[in-house]
Structure formats: C-alpha cells, structure tokens
Design an enzyme around this catalytic site. Structure first.
Site, PDB file in Angstrom:
ATOM      1  N   ARG A  11     -19.481  -6.031  73.890  1.00 38.53           N
ATOM      2  CA  ARG A  11     -19.547  -7.276  74.648  1.00 38.53           C
ATOM      3  C   ARG A  11     -18.331  -8.158  74.372  1.00 38.53           C
ATOM      4  NH1 ARG A  11     -24.577  -8.724  73.858  1.00 38.53           N
ATOM      5  NH2 ARG A  11     -25.339  -8.178  75.922  1.00 38.53           N
ATOM      6  N   ALA A  12     -17.839  -8.152  73.123  1.00 44.09           N
ATOM      7  CA  ALA A  12     -16.689  -8.982  72.782  1.00 44.09           C
ATOM      8  C   ALA A  12     -15.469  -8.610  73.615  1.00 44.09           C
ATOM      9  CB  ALA A  12     -16.373  -8.861  71.294  1.00 44.09           C
TER      10      ALA A  12
END
Length: 660
Positions: free
Chosen positions: A275-276
């Site tokens: 997700r980062a």
C-alpha cells in the site's frame, strides 16, 4: 452565523495544508491522519478544507449523492434521470467519537415504521459523506466496532447494511481525514495503514509566528465575516488551483525511472505490504499536477515519501514518530541507481535468485524465554550482586490478549468485554440497556394490534412494548505488573527475556488504553515502582531503569499488590484490575515461616477478593520446581510460560483469569 475560518489564513502547518490539498486533488491517495498536541488548530484546518472542494453534481432527490452522469445502478433510491442535475458544495461530514452504529451506517426509518407500518431505510453518515470528506476528530478514541465498519467502507467504497430486517448496499466513497492526540493512545494498525498520508503538527516556537497566530485568531473572533471576506480571494485561488490540478491528473506521466525510485525508497524503509508504494505513487502524481508539471520527478517522490511513510515505518508504539530527513535523503540517493533500466532483468524467483533466507531465531530456537541453560543455583537466592545494572530488554514480540473474565462497566477501551452506552447491540431487554431497541419493540407490539383495535397503518404501542438496547463494547483495565527483580531472576540473559516480555505487554496496554502500575520485589521487601497511570511511557522508563539482585520476597510483593488494588478500587470502582505476576516462584523471604507457603497464602487472599490474574512462569534451567504453577493455582489464574505470551507462538487467545 459565524463564518468558517479561512484555509488561507492558517499560519504555518505547511505539511498539513499540502497533504490536505493533495488529497483534494487526488482522493485516491486515501486520506490524511493529523497527529499533534492539543491546541494546534488541527480541527480548524480540516474544517476549512470544505470551502475549497469543487462542487459536485447530484441527482435531485437522491439521498446518497449519486452523480447523474455515472449513477450507482444499485442505489437504494432507484434509477435517476440523466437530464436532471442539481449542483451542491461537497460535504464535510463529521463522525463524533460517541456516535452509534445506527448513526454511522443508517438504520430502520423509525418515523415511517411507526406511522406507516412500512420497512424503510434511513441513511447514515457514510451515505452523507459519499463524494465528500468524512472527518473523525479524536479518531484514536473511536469504538472498535465503528472502526471495523469504517474500514470496510473505506476499503470497498461501499457500505453494506444488514440490520433490523433491512438489507441495503450503497456507494460510500469519501476522503477520510482523522485527527488525534498521541498522548491519548495509538490507533489500531489496521486503521493506521488505511490513511494515505500522515502529518505531525506542533505549536511553533518562533515568537513572531506565535504572535501572528494570536493576531489572526483575535481578528477572526472580533468579526468572523469580515475576516473571512479578507481571505476570500486567496481561498478562491486555491479552490481554482485544486480544480485545475484535478483535470491535469490524467495527463501527468509517471516515468518508469521514478516508479523504480518509489519502489526502492519504500523497500529501503522496510514498510509492510504494497500500500505504501501505491500511496507514494499517487501522491507524487498529485504533487506533479499541483505544480502544473507534465511528469513526475524526484522532487515529487521526495514530498510523497515524506508524507506517506512516517506512520508505516513505525514498528513500536514507543518509537518516535516521524521520518528522519537524513535517512530519507540517503534513501533517495541510494535509489538513484535503480532509476536506470536493467539490461537483462531477471525475474525475482528465476534462476540464480537464491533460496529462502535463513530464518531468524525464534522462541523455539534456544533464544531467551524457554529452555535456556541455567544461570543460577536451584536454591533461588541467585548469584548476582544486589545492585546489578539493568539488563538490556530483549526485542519485544506481539503479546497475546490478556482479558479480565466476565462483563464489566469500566471506561471505554480495547481489552475486556463491557456493557456500554455505545457499542454493538447484542440483545433487547425490558429492564436494562440504553436507548430504544426498535426491532424488539415492534416485535413485542405486533401480536397485539388486532386486540388493540388497529384499523389503519402504523402501530398501536403500549408502555409494556418498549425494549431497551443492551450494547456491548470493550473497556480498559488497570493492568498491575508485579515483577520479580531478585537475584534468581537477575542473570543478564534471563532478565533481558523478562524485560522484553513485559515491554510487549506494556505495548499492548498502551494500545488498549489501560492504566498501568508496576510493583517490583527484591531483597527484603517490595515497592510500588510506578503508581497506576495512563502514561505507559513512564512504565517503560521505569522498566529500563530496573535494578535487580538480592533475595525473593514473593509474599510481600503479592501483599503490596493487594493493598494497592484495594486503594484503586476505592478511587475507581468500575475499572477492573488484571494482575500480571512475573516470577520464577522461588521465594526465599517470607512474612512467617515457609516463604513459599507464605506466598501461596498471599495469593489466596487475592483470589478470595476476585482479582483476575495471570502468572508468567520465568523458571528456567534443567531443574524446574513448578513453583509458578503452584502460585497460579492459589490465585485461580492461568500460568503461562514466558514464550507463550507471544501471539505468533500460540494460536487463539489467552483468557487471563478463567471463570470459576
């Protein structure tokens, strides 16, 4: 009516304003988490954002804010004519900490159910926030069941409601913005990762900046409308720039070199999941559009990483939040070598990729906690000096959940089951509970309508039909640690393992909003090393300064815990205690004759008073006397080995004190 404080008039907080603006440009970034001390204008800045958001087209009469050009085919309000359009400002919807589940997701329309006798759905805050902003002040204090609903909606862009005979699904795509004061506890990791960006705000220390803040605030309070008018042009310019950047998003190019730079930076910071990387990429594209560039460059990646990575690289609640600028600069510099494409790229799992790395030593590999070689004599007096320097705490693990049995009524938290004014409805009742249980009331009244002469729509209700909602949530507890610091525990390797375990339990208490206290016993007596406090950081500091050595006054440690718990029961009778005894059980100092028998009698006194407890068995070596298990039997508590506190080691949940 008081005018809203203008966004452009906010002094400082450059990162916060930029994070909010970038999310306004690209809502797919995933929202903003604003961390900061009290009195730093967090809420003021977020509320001011609403005036800058572009207006939205909605279908007239649609309670869910559908766009006529791309209406939700499953909208509960049915199909919408494409030739009818109403334009309204984007909404900023606030979710209060004390909100109920009904208010968040919606519920049965009470008015129509009682007057017309029909089953209709009344939308909640998730429907109102669709295509707008959902703002949660003090998001870290939000009840767990509301957090779960919020996570589901934020992840799927839809809200699903199955309650009171109502089955509804509607669109709920919104920009999630939360503010919090870290002093009041941390967020659940699942919710923390859902926020795309995070910003830490603090009051300026510069005298001129602080003076300007006061000057503007006083001017706003004296004439809010006039103050807002003076900043109207600046706000209008920002709103126009947001709209322009939104339209430019589609043409911004993310070069492959910058994409590899993003991947390299995220890998360098060892963030979990992917997700980062996605958030950094979206933020970099939004920043490029914001500065009216056609392609993402290194400056966009740097800004995005600075806003998206701080809360994802934090491994421990006691770690300092934020991102080291030097570390970021070094990561960007190291990532430069990845911006050139490989001549002959090799698949990660292809030939030459190597096998799996050697596993890290775990609880079963001979590390601290179980099965280590004996460090002391079996007698229990130990060989360490009376003031041995504190051992370095071992790396902490994720602790298993320790609960108090039964159902309490304490302060809201995240540990044990409790009855509450807010929480998940578990049943209806005629004698207990808070608020009307609609389905139960209607069900009780329905069989009697003919006898009561009902002749039209609606229900005829009587007092005996009314049912209350019995709600169940989670409470915080008083977690009291009684730590054996005697010579038999003082061997460096063993005390390091104990410190690591207690540190893990303290971290767990921090996240569950418990009060904690600490008693240590060694030599000839026991002392209250830390009076009960919500500041778990203070407990960590005391643990790291813990002195060890001397004999083992186990009975005195338990009696001291009993006296302290009796005092706390008078101060806060609704907060239930959990006693965690960390010892090897080798008592050498008593209050009478046999030290072990004295400790067992002291444990019996605690058990007679209904104190929930758990004994952490730190006994090691070839010869084990089983004294912690005997102590646990007297307490009516489970006895767990040091390694068994790890959630990764054992499946399921430990119930710290089983019901008799």
């Amino acid at each position: 009516m008081t005018a809203r404080y203008p966004f452009s008039a906010v002094v400082g907080h450059d990162d916060l304003r930029l994070a909010l603006l970038l999310n306004a440009v690209h809502p797919g970034i995933g929202g903003v988490l604003v961390r900061g001390e009290k009195g730093t204008a967090k809420s003021t800045v977020v509320r001011a954002l609403a005036a800058l958001l572009p207006s939205v087209d909605v279908a007239p009469g649609c309670r869910f804010g559908c766009d006529p050009a791309a209406a939700d085919p499953a909208c509960p309000d049915g199909t919408h004519p494409v030739d009818e359009v109403r334009r309204r400002p984007a909404r900023l919807v606030e979710l209060p900490v004390g909100a109920t589940e009904d208010r968040l997701v919606g519920s049965l329309d009470l008015e129509r159910a009682l007057t017309e006798g029909v089953r209709a759905y009344q939308p909640g805050l998730l429907a109102a926030a669709h295509r707008g902003v959902l703002y949660v002040d003090e998001v870290n204090l939000l009840h767990d069941h509301l957090v779960d609903l919020l996570l589901d909606a934020a992840a799927m862009g839809r809200a699903h409601v199955e309650r009171e005979g109502v089955s509804v699904s509607h669109a709920a795509s919104f920009l999630l913005v939360g503010t919090m004061n870290p002093e009041e506890g941390e967020l659940r990791p699942q919710l923390l990762d859902r926020f795309g960006l995070t910003v830490h705000v603090a009051a300026a220390r510069d005298v001129r900046t602080r003076a300007e803040v006061i000057r503007r605030r006083l001017a706003y309070e004296a004439d809010s409308a006039g103050f807002a008018a003076r900043w109207a042009d600046a706000d209008a310019e920002l709103a126009e720039r947001i709209a322009k950047a939104r339209h430019a998003l589609a043409r911004v190019v993310l070069p492959d070199a910058e994409l590899r730079r993003i991947a390299a930076v995220c890998a360098a910071f060892e963030v979990d999941g992917m997700r980062a990387d996605l958030v950094v990429a979206r933020t970099a594209v939004a920043h490029a559009a914001w500065r009216d560039a056609d392609a993402v460059s290194e400056v966009d990646v740097e800004v995005a990483a600075r806003l998206a990575l701080p809360h994802r690289r934090r491994r421990d609640p006691f770690d300092e939040p934020g991102l080291d600028e030097n570390q970021l600069a070094q990561a960007l510099q190291d990532a430069a070598e990845h911006t050139e494409p490989d001549d002959d790229p090799e698949p990660p799992d292809g030939p030459g990729g190597g096998g799996s790395p050697e596993p890290e030593p775990g609880p079963d590999s001979g590390g601290p906690g179980d099965g280590a070689a004996p460090d002391t004599e079996p007698g229990g007096s130990g060989t360490a000096s009376a003031d041995q320097p504190p051992a370095v705490p071992a790396p902490a693990f994720r602790a298993r959940l320790l609960e108090v049995p039964g159902i309490g009524e304490g302060a809201p938290g995240r540990r044990s089951r409790a009855r509450a004014r807010t929480g998940r409805v578990v049943r209806s009742s005629t004698v207990e509970g808070h608020g009307l249980h609609l389905a139960g009331t209607l069900t009780a009244a329905a069989p009697h309508q003919a006898n009561r002469g009902r002749s039209g729509p609606g229900l005829v209700l009587r007092g005996e039909d009314l049912r209350r909602s019995v709600r169940e949530g989670r409470e915080s507890n008083l977690v009291l640690f009684a730590v054996d610091a005697s010579g038999s525990m003082a061997a460096r390797k063993r005390m390091a393992a104990v410190s690591g375990a207690v540190l893990s339990l303290l971290r767990d208490a921090y996240q569950r909003r418990d009060k904690v206290g600490m008693i240590t016993f060694r030599g000839s007596g026991a002392e209250l090393a830390l009076p009960p406090t919500p500041s778990v950081e203070a407990a960590v500091a005391r643990l790291r300064r813990l002195r060890t050595g001397g004999r083992t006054p186990l009975a005195e440690g338990l009696l001291t815990a009993r006296r302290m718990l009796a005092t706390e029961r008078l101060r806060d009778p609704r907060r239930r205690p959990l006693l965690v005894v960390v010892t090897d059980g080798r008592a050498t100092v008593g209050v009478g004759g046999d030290p072990v028998a004295d400790a067992v009698r002291a444990a019996g006194l605690l058990a007679a008073e209904g104190v929930a407890a758990v004994v952490v068995d730190c006994e090691q070596g070839m010869i084990k006397l089983g004294l912690p298990a005997r102590l646990a039997g007297a307490l009516g508590a489970p006895c767990v080995r040091l390694a068994e506190l790890s959630a990764e080691r054992m499946a399921g949940v430990v119930r710290a004190a089983r019901a008799a």
